[in-house]
Design an enzyme around this catalytic site. Structure first.
Site, PDB file in Angstrom:
ATOM      1  N   THR A   1       1.322 -28.476   7.095  1.00 32.85           N
ATOM      2  CA  THR A   1       2.418 -29.295   6.577  1.00 32.85           C
ATOM      3  C   THR A   1       3.381 -29.733   7.698  1.00 32.85           C
ATOM      4  O   THR A   1       4.313 -30.492   7.431  1.00 32.85           O
ATOM      5  CB  THR A   1       3.198 -28.526   5.478  1.00 32.85           C
ATOM      6  OG1 THR A   1       3.223 -27.142   5.811  1.00 32.85           O
ATOM      7  CG2 THR A   1       2.526 -28.697   4.132  1.00 32.85           C
TER       8      THR A   1
ATOM      9  N   LYS B   1       8.575 -25.346  14.179  1.00 30.49           N
ATOM     10  CA  LYS B   1       7.529 -24.613  13.465  1.00 30.49           C
ATOM     11  C   LYS B   1       7.950 -23.173  13.193  1.00 30.49           C
ATOM     12  O   LYS B   1       8.360 -22.460  14.109  1.00 30.49           O
ATOM     13  CB  LYS B   1       6.215 -24.656  14.246  1.00 30.49           C
ATOM     14  CG  LYS B   1       5.604 -26.047  14.222  1.00 30.49           C
ATOM     15  CD  LYS B   1       4.226 -26.080  14.848  1.00 30.49           C
ATOM     16  CE  LYS B   1       3.656 -27.490  14.751  1.00 30.49           C
ATOM     17  NZ  LYS B   1       2.419 -27.641  15.507  1.00 30.49           N
ATOM     18  N   GLY B   2       7.850 -22.761  11.945  1.00 31.26           N
ATOM     19  CA  GLY B   2       8.192 -21.398  11.554  1.00 31.26           C
ATOM     20  C   GLY B   2       9.682 -21.143  11.450  1.00 31.26           C
ATOM     21  O   GLY B   2      10.121 -20.042  11.125  1.00 31.26           O
TER      22      GLY B   2
ATOM     23  N   GLU C   1      -0.346 -15.676  11.699  1.00 30.22           N
ATOM     24  CA  GLU C   1       0.795 -16.550  12.037  1.00 30.22           C
ATOM     25  C   GLU C   1       0.442 -17.597  13.090  1.00 30.22           C
ATOM     26  O   GLU C   1      -0.336 -17.318  13.991  1.00 30.22           O
ATOM     27  CB  GLU C   1       1.928 -15.696  12.627  1.00 30.22           C
ATOM     28  CG  GLU C   1       3.105 -15.456  11.728  1.00 30.22           C
ATOM     29  CD  GLU C   1       3.971 -16.678  11.449  1.00 30.22           C
ATOM     30  OE1 GLU C   1       3.791 -17.716  12.100  1.00 30.22           O
ATOM     31  OE2 GLU C   1       4.826 -16.583  10.582  1.00 30.22           O
ATOM     32  N   ASP C   2       1.076 -18.762  12.974  1.00 26.95           N
ATOM     33  CA  ASP C   2       0.860 -19.811  13.987  1.00 26.95           C
ATOM     34  C   ASP C   2       2.085 -19.987  14.884  1.00 26.95           C
ATOM     35  O   ASP C   2       2.035 -20.775  15.832  1.00 26.95           O
ATOM     36  CB  ASP C   2       0.557 -21.164  13.332  1.00 26.95           C
ATOM     37  CG  ASP C   2       1.782 -21.750  12.661  1.00 26.95           C
ATOM     38  OD1 ASP C   2       2.424 -21.025  11.868  1.00 26.95           O
ATOM     39  OD2 ASP C   2       2.122 -22.920  12.933  1.00 26.95           O
TER      40      ASP C   2
ATOM     41  N   LYS D   1      12.508 -15.587  10.746  1.00 30.03           N
ATOM     42  CA  LYS D   1      11.665 -15.079  11.833  1.00 30.03           C
ATOM     43  C   LYS D   1      12.306 -15.499  13.158  1.00 30.03           C
ATOM     44  O   LYS D   1      12.829 -16.614  13.222  1.00 30.03           O
ATOM     45  CB  LYS D   1      10.254 -15.705  11.750  1.00 30.03           C
ATOM     46  CG  LYS D   1       9.536 -15.472  10.430  1.00 30.03           C
ATOM     47  CD  LYS D   1       8.312 -16.401  10.330  1.00 30.03           C
ATOM     48  CE  LYS D   1       7.713 -16.371   8.939  1.00 30.03           C
ATOM     49  NZ  LYS D   1       6.632 -17.366   8.731  1.00 30.03           N
TER      50      LYS D   1
ATOM     51  N   ASP E   1       1.104 -16.455   6.761  1.00 25.02           N
ATOM     52  CA  ASP E   1       2.088 -17.522   6.871  1.00 25.02           C
ATOM     53  C   ASP E   1       1.482 -18.752   6.173  1.00 25.02           C
ATOM     54  O   ASP E   1       0.279 -18.782   5.903  1.00 25.02           O
ATOM     55  CB  ASP E   1       2.314 -17.781   8.374  1.00 25.02           C
ATOM     56  CG  ASP E   1       3.219 -18.955   8.637  1.00 25.02           C
ATOM     57  OD1 ASP E   1       4.313 -18.998   8.067  1.00 25.02           O
ATOM     58  OD2 ASP E   1       2.817 -19.849   9.420  1.00 25.02           O
ATOM     59  N   LEU E   2       2.295 -19.750   5.871  1.00 24.33           N
ATOM     60  CA  LEU E   2       1.764 -20.925   5.160  1.00 24.33           C
ATOM     61  C   LEU E   2       1.512 -22.101   6.110  1.00 24.33           C
ATOM     62  O   LEU E   2       0.367 -22.428   6.417  1.00 24.33           O
ATOM     63  CB  LEU E   2       2.743 -21.327   4.044  1.00 24.33           C
ATOM     64  CG  LEU E   2       2.337 -22.537   3.210  1.00 24.33           C
ATOM     65  CD1 LEU E   2       1.054 -22.276   2.434  1.00 24.33           C
ATOM     66  CD2 LEU E   2       3.463 -22.912   2.237  1.00 24.33           C
ATOM     67  N   ASP E   3       2.606 -22.699   6.587  1.00 25.31           N
ATOM     68  CA  ASP E   3       2.473 -23.902   7.422  1.00 25.31           C
ATOM     69  C   ASP E   3       1.828 -23.550   8.759  1.00 25.31           C
ATOM     70  O   ASP E   3       2.330 -22.701   9.490  1.00 25.31           O
ATOM     71  CB  ASP E   3       3.863 -24.525   7.646  1.00 25.31           C
ATOM     72  CG  ASP E   3       3.826 -25.686   8.618  1.00 25.31           C
ATOM     73  OD1 ASP E   3       2.801 -26.383   8.661  1.00 25.31           O
ATOM     74  OD2 ASP E   3       4.816 -25.897   9.326  1.00 25.31           O
TER      75      ASP E   3
ATOM     76  N   ASN F   1       9.658 -24.217  -0.117  1.00 24.10           N
ATOM     77  CA  ASN F   1       8.741 -25.004  -0.952  1.00 24.10           C
ATOM     78  C   ASN F   1       7.352 -24.362  -1.024  1.00 24.10           C
ATOM     79  O   ASN F   1       6.402 -25.002  -1.480  1.00 24.10           O
ATOM     80  CB  ASN F   1       8.603 -26.419  -0.376  1.00 24.10           C
ATOM     81  CG  ASN F   1       9.932 -27.160  -0.387  1.00 24.10           C
ATOM     82  OD1 ASN F   1      10.543 -27.329  -1.434  1.00 24.10           O
ATOM     83  ND2 ASN F   1      10.393 -27.581   0.786  1.00 24.10           N
TER      84      ASN F   1
ATOM     85  N   ARG G   1      14.815 -24.273   7.468  1.00 22.43           N
ATOM     86  CA  ARG G   1      15.284 -25.665   7.345  1.00 22.43           C
ATOM     87  C   ARG G   1      16.665 -25.831   7.979  1.00 22.43           C
ATOM     88  O   ARG G   1      16.930 -26.782   8.713  1.00 22.43           O
ATOM     89  CB  ARG G   1      15.328 -26.051   5.862  1.00 22.43           C
ATOM     90  CG  ARG G   1      15.449 -27.540   5.632  1.00 22.43           C
ATOM     91  CD  ARG G   1      15.571 -27.848   4.146  1.00 22.43           C
ATOM     92  NE  ARG G   1      14.569 -27.172   3.345  1.00 22.43           N
ATOM     93  CZ  ARG G   1      14.657 -26.997   2.021  1.00 22.43           C
ATOM     94  NH1 ARG G   1      15.693 -27.457   1.354  1.00 22.43           N
ATOM     95  NH2 ARG G   1      13.703 -26.369   1.365  1.00 22.43           N
TER      96      ARG G   1
ATOM     97  N   SER H   1       6.243 -16.734   4.171  1.00 14.80           N
ATOM     98  CA  SER H   1       6.569 -18.044   4.756  1.00 14.80           C
ATOM     99  C   SER H   1       8.065 -18.296   4.785  1.00 14.80           C
ATOM    100  O   SER H   1       8.797 -17.822   3.916  1.00 14.80           O
ATOM    101  CB  SER H   1       5.886 -19.132   3.913  1.00 14.80           C
ATOM    102  OG  SER H   1       6.415 -20.411   4.193  1.00 14.80           O
ATOM    103  N   ALA H   2       8.505 -19.068   5.789  1.00 13.96           N
ATOM    104  CA  ALA H   2       9.922 -19.448   5.867  1.00 13.96           C
ATOM    105  C   ALA H   2      10.256 -20.577   4.894  1.00 13.96           C
ATOM    106  O   ALA H   2      11.425 -20.882   4.661  1.00 13.96           O
ATOM    107  CB  ALA H   2      10.243 -19.917   7.285  1.00 13.96           C
ATOM    108  N   SER H   3       9.230 -21.197   4.307  1.00 13.98           N
ATOM    109  CA  SER H   3       9.472 -22.387   3.489  1.00 13.98           C
ATOM    110  C   SER H   3       9.984 -22.059   2.091  1.00 13.98           C
ATOM    111  O   SER H   3       9.452 -21.180   1.413  1.00 13.98           O
ATOM    112  CB  SER H   3       8.179 -23.195   3.351  1.00 13.98           C
ATOM    113  OG  SER H   3       8.399 -24.280   2.477  1.00 13.98           O
TER     114      SER H   3
END
Ligand code: B16
Ligand code: MG
Length: 223
Positions: A17, A45-46, A169-170, A145, A9-11, A118, A49, A114-116
């Protein structure tokens, strides 16, 4: 060759972020007169948008047209982009590069999940693109997710079966998604919140090479 796919995962895992997301959502919330705290931001989180804006408007009891909804989504994202424009390698979370280097040296396939929307530009900013064989982000999925779509697509893109994959994952929703996908899950953050993960670490500084070696043998050994 070791049969293993590592999906990150990213963020909250590679970079933090969430603070920038919070500042951008908070600005919109203030404009709309909706009380919005860092605690409320935990729910974001996760989460995609669109879903974040839905939650924010629920908090403010506000109903809007599709046009207005899209304008606010755009406004929030433009603010967010102004923050990530200033990101660099110093924002990579501690010991993430140590783990990525260890896996890269062993030629382990790695993916971003990632869900982002960006995600690519953030990875470019922090100069981590070369580590990843594939990137599946918010532009590539239609289900957020805890739906496992993002991780299933990442595994397919790596051509590695789900049972040979592990997800870092966070977010609770991300751990659920990994578990539903039939992958191993590593929770990064609060182990009480991420209690459904197969393994838990506060952050990457707690992950040592013995753990990675054991995980690699476990994933590789799955028939
Ligand atoms: P964007 P992850 C998620 O990233 C964030 O945790 C979440 O707060 C955000 O709403 C989502 O990305 C969408 O981000 O607005 O950039 O498309 O944790 O899945 O890497
Ligand atoms: Mg995350």
């Amino acid at each position: 060759m070791i049969k293993a796919g590592f999906i990150f995962d990213l963020d909250g895992v590679i970079v933090d972020t969430a603070g920038y997301h919070y500042l951008a959502w908070k600005k919109l919330a203030d404009e709309l007169g909706i009380p919005f705290s860092e605690e409320d931001n935990e729910r974001f989180k996760g989460v995609s948008r669109i879903r974040c804006l839905e939650i924010l408007l629920e908090l403010g009891n506000i109903e809007v047209s599709k046009e207005q909804f899209d304008l606010w989504l755009q406004e929030k994202n433009e603010d967010y982009l102004s923050y990530i424009a200033k990101m660099d390698e110093t924002e990579i979370l501690p010991d993430v590069v140590k783990v990525l280097d260890y896996l890269k040296d062993r030629k382990i396939s790695m993916a971003l999940g990632s869900a982002s929307k960006n995600a690519r530009s953030i990875l470019e900013k922090v100069k981590l693109i070369p580590y990843f064989n594939t990137m599946v982000d918010g532009n590539a999925v239609s289900k957020a997710k805890p739906d496992p779509e993002v991780f299933i697509k990442a595994a397919e893109s790596l051509s590695i079966a789900a049972k040979h994959c592990v997800v870092f994952e966070d977010a609770q929703a991300g751990i659920e998604a990994a578990n539903v996908a039939g992958m191993k899950s590593v929770g990064i953050g609060n182990s009480d919140v991420l209690s459904k993960a197969d393994y838990n670490f506060k952050d990457f500084t707690e992950i040592d090479f013995d753990f990675l070696d054991d995980l690699l043998s476990e994933l590789d050994g799955k028939s």
